[in-house]
Design a protein around this motif. Structure first.
Motif, mmCIF file in Angstrom:
data_model
loop_
_atom_site.group_PDB
_atom_site.id
_atom_site.type_symbol
_atom_site.label_atom_id
_atom_site.label_comp_id
_atom_site.label_asym_id
_atom_site.label_seq_id
_atom_site.Cartn_x
_atom_site.Cartn_y
_atom_site.Cartn_z
ATOM 1 N N PHE A 92 9.027 7.235 4.140
ATOM 2 C CA PHE A 92 8.164 6.424 4.226
ATOM 3 C C PHE A 92 7.028 7.018 5.292
ATOM 4 C CE2 PHE A 92 11.297 4.659 7.222
ATOM 5 C CZ PHE A 92 10.631 4.720 8.347
ATOM 6 N N GLY A 93 5.823 6.782 5.371
ATOM 7 C CA GLY A 93 4.845 7.427 6.300
ATOM 8 C C GLY A 93 3.569 7.048 5.747
ATOM 9 N N PRO A 94 2.537 7.305 6.524
ATOM 10 C CA PRO A 94 0.992 7.560 6.263
ATOM 11 C C PRO A 94 0.709 7.442 4.567
ATOM 12 C CG PRO A 94 1.104 8.841 8.304
ATOM 13 C CD PRO A 94 2.625 8.507 7.558
ATOM 14 N N VAL A 95 -0.103 6.793 4.222
ATOM 15 C CA VAL A 95 -0.395 6.779 2.774
ATOM 16 C C VAL A 95 -1.041 8.132 2.285
ATOM 17 C CG1 VAL A 95 -1.221 4.372 2.491
ATOM 18 C CG2 VAL A 95 -2.912 6.076 3.256
ATOM 19 N N ASP A 96 -1.151 9.205 3.192
ATOM 20 C CA ASP A 96 -1.861 10.305 2.843
ATOM 21 C C ASP A 96 -0.831 11.539 3.182
ATOM 22 O OD1 ASP A 96 -1.967 10.374 5.515
ATOM 23 O OD2 ASP A 96 -3.937 11.300 5.714
ATOM 24 N N THR A 97 0.408 11.119 3.122
ATOM 25 C CA THR A 97 1.571 12.149 3.352
ATOM 26 C C THR A 97 1.918 13.008 2.310
ATOM 27 O OG1 THR A 97 2.204 10.598 5.116
ATOM 28 C CG2 THR A 97 3.944 12.440 4.255
ATOM 29 N N PRO A 98 1.573 14.228 2.409
ATOM 30 C CA PRO A 98 1.957 15.124 1.141
ATOM 31 C C PRO A 98 3.426 14.826 0.396
ATOM 32 C CG PRO A 98 0.555 16.290 2.530
ATOM 33 C CD PRO A 98 0.978 14.950 3.477
ATOM 34 N N PHE A 99 4.385 14.904 1.300
ATOM 35 C CA PHE A 99 5.736 14.792 1.030
ATOM 36 C C PHE A 99 5.738 13.441 0.012
ATOM 37 C CE2 PHE A 99 9.829 12.819 1.431
ATOM 38 C CZ PHE A 99 10.655 14.027 1.574
ATOM 39 N N LEU A 100 5.008 12.307 0.446
ATOM 40 C CA LEU A 100 5.293 11.204 -0.195
ATOM 41 C C LEU A 100 4.536 11.108 -1.580
ATOM 42 C CD1 LEU A 100 5.071 8.620 2.575
ATOM 43 C CD2 LEU A 100 7.308 9.268 1.430
ATOM 44 N N LYS A 101 3.392 11.705 -1.486
ATOM 45 C CA LYS A 101 2.765 11.986 -2.814
ATOM 46 C C LYS A 101 3.595 12.731 -3.899
ATOM 47 C CE LYS A 101 -1.923 11.723 -0.670
ATOM 48 N NZ LYS A 101 -3.232 12.382 -0.659
ATOM 49 N N GLU A 134 -1.409 2.076 13.531
ATOM 50 C CA GLU A 134 -2.259 3.119 12.933
ATOM 51 C C GLU A 134 -2.103 3.022 11.387
ATOM 52 O OE1 GLU A 134 -0.256 3.158 15.228
ATOM 53 O OE2 GLU A 134 -0.998 4.024 17.089
ATOM 54 N N GLY A 135 -1.664 2.564 10.701
ATOM 55 C CA GLY A 135 -1.289 2.658 9.390
ATOM 56 C C GLY A 135 -2.380 2.688 8.533
ATOM 57 N N PRO A 136 -2.508 2.370 7.368
ATOM 58 C CA PRO A 136 -1.451 1.722 6.258
ATOM 59 C C PRO A 136 -0.466 2.932 5.973
ATOM 60 C CG PRO A 136 -3.310 2.090 5.071
ATOM 61 C CD PRO A 136 -3.891 2.547 6.441
ATOM 62 N N TYR A 137 0.746 2.290 5.589
ATOM 63 C CA TYR A 137 1.735 3.341 5.179
ATOM 64 C C TYR A 137 2.409 2.860 3.810
ATOM 65 C CZ TYR A 137 1.902 3.865 10.351
ATOM 66 O OH TYR A 137 1.510 4.006 11.580
ATOM 67 N N ILE A 138 3.001 3.750 3.268
ATOM 68 C CA ILE A 138 3.581 3.505 1.833
ATOM 69 C C ILE A 138 4.974 4.303 2.004
ATOM 70 C CG2 ILE A 138 1.466 3.758 0.562
ATOM 71 C CD1 ILE A 138 2.193 6.564 -0.163
ATOM 72 N N GLY A 139 5.690 3.755 0.950
ATOM 73 C CA GLY A 139 7.049 4.476 0.760
ATOM 74 C C GLY A 139 7.546 4.686 -0.558
ATOM 75 N N CYS A 140 8.577 5.467 -0.712
ATOM 76 C CA CYS A 140 9.029 5.755 -2.103
ATOM 77 C C CYS A 140 10.228 5.350 -1.862
ATOM 78 C CB CYS A 140 8.705 7.314 -2.349
ATOM 79 S SG CYS A 140 9.845 7.745 -3.820
ATOM 80 N N GLY A 244 19.475 4.768 3.292
ATOM 81 C CA GLY A 244 19.209 5.881 3.947
ATOM 82 C C GLY A 244 17.646 6.358 4.161
ATOM 83 N N PHE A 245 17.306 7.120 5.008
ATOM 84 C CA PHE A 245 15.663 7.129 5.252
ATOM 85 C C PHE A 245 14.975 8.606 5.702
ATOM 86 C CE2 PHE A 245 17.438 5.477 9.332
ATOM 87 C CZ PHE A 245 16.756 6.298 10.139
ATOM 88 N N SER A 246 13.792 8.750 5.312
ATOM 89 C CA SER A 246 13.373 9.787 5.689
ATOM 90 C C SER A 246 11.872 9.318 6.149
ATOM 91 C CB SER A 246 12.938 10.938 4.637
ATOM 92 O OG SER A 246 12.209 11.859 4.966
ATOM 93 N N ALA A 247 11.593 9.518 7.529
ATOM 94 C CA ALA A 247 10.300 8.873 8.144
ATOM 95 C C ALA A 247 9.446 10.239 8.694
ATOM 96 C CB ALA A 247 10.674 7.949 9.323
ATOM 97 N N HIS A 248 8.170 9.920 8.145
ATOM 98 C CA HIS A 248 7.102 11.124 8.453
ATOM 99 C C HIS A 248 6.099 10.421 9.378
ATOM 100 C CE1 HIS A 248 8.397 13.772 5.124
ATOM 101 N NE2 HIS A 248 8.911 12.465 4.569
ATOM 102 N N TYR A 255 15.016 11.680 9.990
ATOM 103 C CA TYR A 255 15.845 11.319 8.845
ATOM 104 C C TYR A 255 17.012 10.475 9.571
ATOM 105 C CZ TYR A 255 18.479 15.285 10.430
ATOM 106 O OH TYR A 255 19.047 16.155 11.188
ATOM 107 N N GLY A 256 17.667 9.584 8.575
ATOM 108 C CA GLY A 256 18.524 8.780 9.248
ATOM 109 C C GLY A 256 19.383 7.941 8.268
#
Length: 383
Positions: A92-101, A134-140, A244-248, A255-256
């Motif tokens: 998860f992270g901000p909507v424009d995070t390249p990793f999530l896209k 500061e969001g919005p945030y999205i998740g995968c 488990g999670f990866s947070a940007h 990660y955790g």
């Protein structure tokens, strides 16, 4: 000097997997390690690693991730120890995070089961999550992803390799690797050996060893930390469905892991760490105030009910290339020397698959999968 078909320098995660697969194919294998794997002196300590399939680091990784998952599942069938637990993994992270896209595109391209979640959907599903304004945030969210138990994975591959006839020498540092026309000589602290093929996969020690075969690579070891924090297991327990999670985040990539059997929430920071040489690393956790602070501050911001008392902290070595992609290739002047390096940050999940592909290269002269992303001649390694 005793002769082997293959000598593996570094019997960690990848080395031990390759040792098993090669021995199973009838190769005479010698595994060499400066310590006694599984151990805490290199990059594979810390109990657990995530395995994801929808890959934010690049969709080219996904076929190798899926192959590795299949091999971990195969290993589970041969082991009485737990190898993999399907917890799901949420990035998860901000909507424009390249990793999530890229992770979502990877899932689409490879027809994976993955969900794109809004901030509200994530909070509703996992009440322990908190998102700053500061969001919005999205998740995968990948429901089929989960957690690998590191020491069990390596111990099982070790046991199987020895059952198949491999030789293993522990507490045996390699001093020198010497190229010859037809064979490779490996000098240890105790003896010398020769082999038809050599795999160098010694983690943070790769850079020094490869200098001895006239190969200068930009491999940078860092001191990395992880910590386990007291948490409300009703919110963060693996049995209760916390993934488990990866947070940007603006503070870095974290990660955790959920609290497994009451262990507490485990968290690390991908961007944190002090540059070091492996033999000079400060191994005690908490020597620097930021060891705990960087981890606890993340939890207080994003998972406040998991940011309790620090239960345990550990250090490990983290070795990366400039572009953070792996190196899997043959020596440019001797194709009997295979190099596997630069895996820290996201490499353990692939250890089974990479061990298998190294074996295929030795057996057939080429890998079964397309590993061109990891070649030595790419621009990031040559400029």
């Amino acid at each position: 000097m005793k002769h082997y078909d293959v000598i593996i320098v570094g019997a960690g995660s990848i080395g031990m997997a390759a040792g098993y697969f090669l021995s199973k194919e009838g190769k005479r294998v010698l595994l060499l390690d400066a310590h006694d794997p599984p151990h805490t002196m290199g990059s594979h300590g810390g109990d657990t690693r995530l395995i994801r399939h929808a890959y934010g680091e690049g969709r080219a990784y996904t076929p190798l991730a899926l192959k590795s998952q299949q091999l971990w599942d195969d290993l589970q069938e041969q082991s009485e120890l737990p190898i993999f637990q399907k917890t799901g993994v949420l990035s998860f992270g901000p909507v424009d995070t390249p990793f999530l896209k890229e992770a979502l595109e990877s899932a689409k391209a490879h027809h994976l089961q993955a969900e794109k979640l809004t901030e509200a959907e994530m909070k509703r599903r996992w009440a322990g999550l908190q998102f700053p304004e500061e969001g919005p945030y999205i998740g995968c969210y990948e429901p089929d992803a989960g957690v690998l138990f590191v020491e069990n994975c390596i111990q099982t591959y070790r046991d199987l390799a020895l059952q198949e006839g491999a030789d293993l020498l522990t507490e045996t540092p390699v001093k020198d690797v010497t190229m010859r026309d037809e064979q490779i000589s490996v000098q240890t602290s105790k003896n010398s050996y020769i082999a038809d093929d050599v795999i160098i996969c010694a983690g943070a020690w790769n850079r020094k060893l490869l200098q001895g075969v006239d190969l200068m690579l930009p491999l940078q070891p860092k001191r990395q930390v992880v910590g386990w924090f007291e948490a409300n297991d009703q919110l963060f327990g693996s049995c209760e469905g916390f993934p488990g999670f990866s947070a940007h985040t603006p503070s870095g990539i974290f990660y955790g892991f959920p609290s497994i059997d009451g262990s507490g929430v485990k968290v690390g920071c991908h961007d944190f760490g002090q540059v070091t040489e492996p033999d000079e690393m400060v191994r005690e956790f908490g020597v620097y105030d930021e060891d705990e602070d960087v981890l606890s501050q993340f939890l207080k911001t994003w998972m406040p009910e998991a940011g309790g008392h620090l239960k345990k902290g550990l250090t490990c070595l983290y070795t990366m290339t400039p572009d953070e992609h792996f190196i899997i290739d043959t020596h440019p002047n001797n194709n009997r020397i295979l190099i596997a390096a630069g895996f820290s940050g996201h490499g353990f999940k692939f250890a089974s698959g990479i061990g298998h592909e190294l074996t295929q290269h030795i057996l057939k002269g080429k890998t079964e999968m397309d590993l061109s992303l990891f070649k030595l001649n790419r621009q990031a390694l040559t400029t």
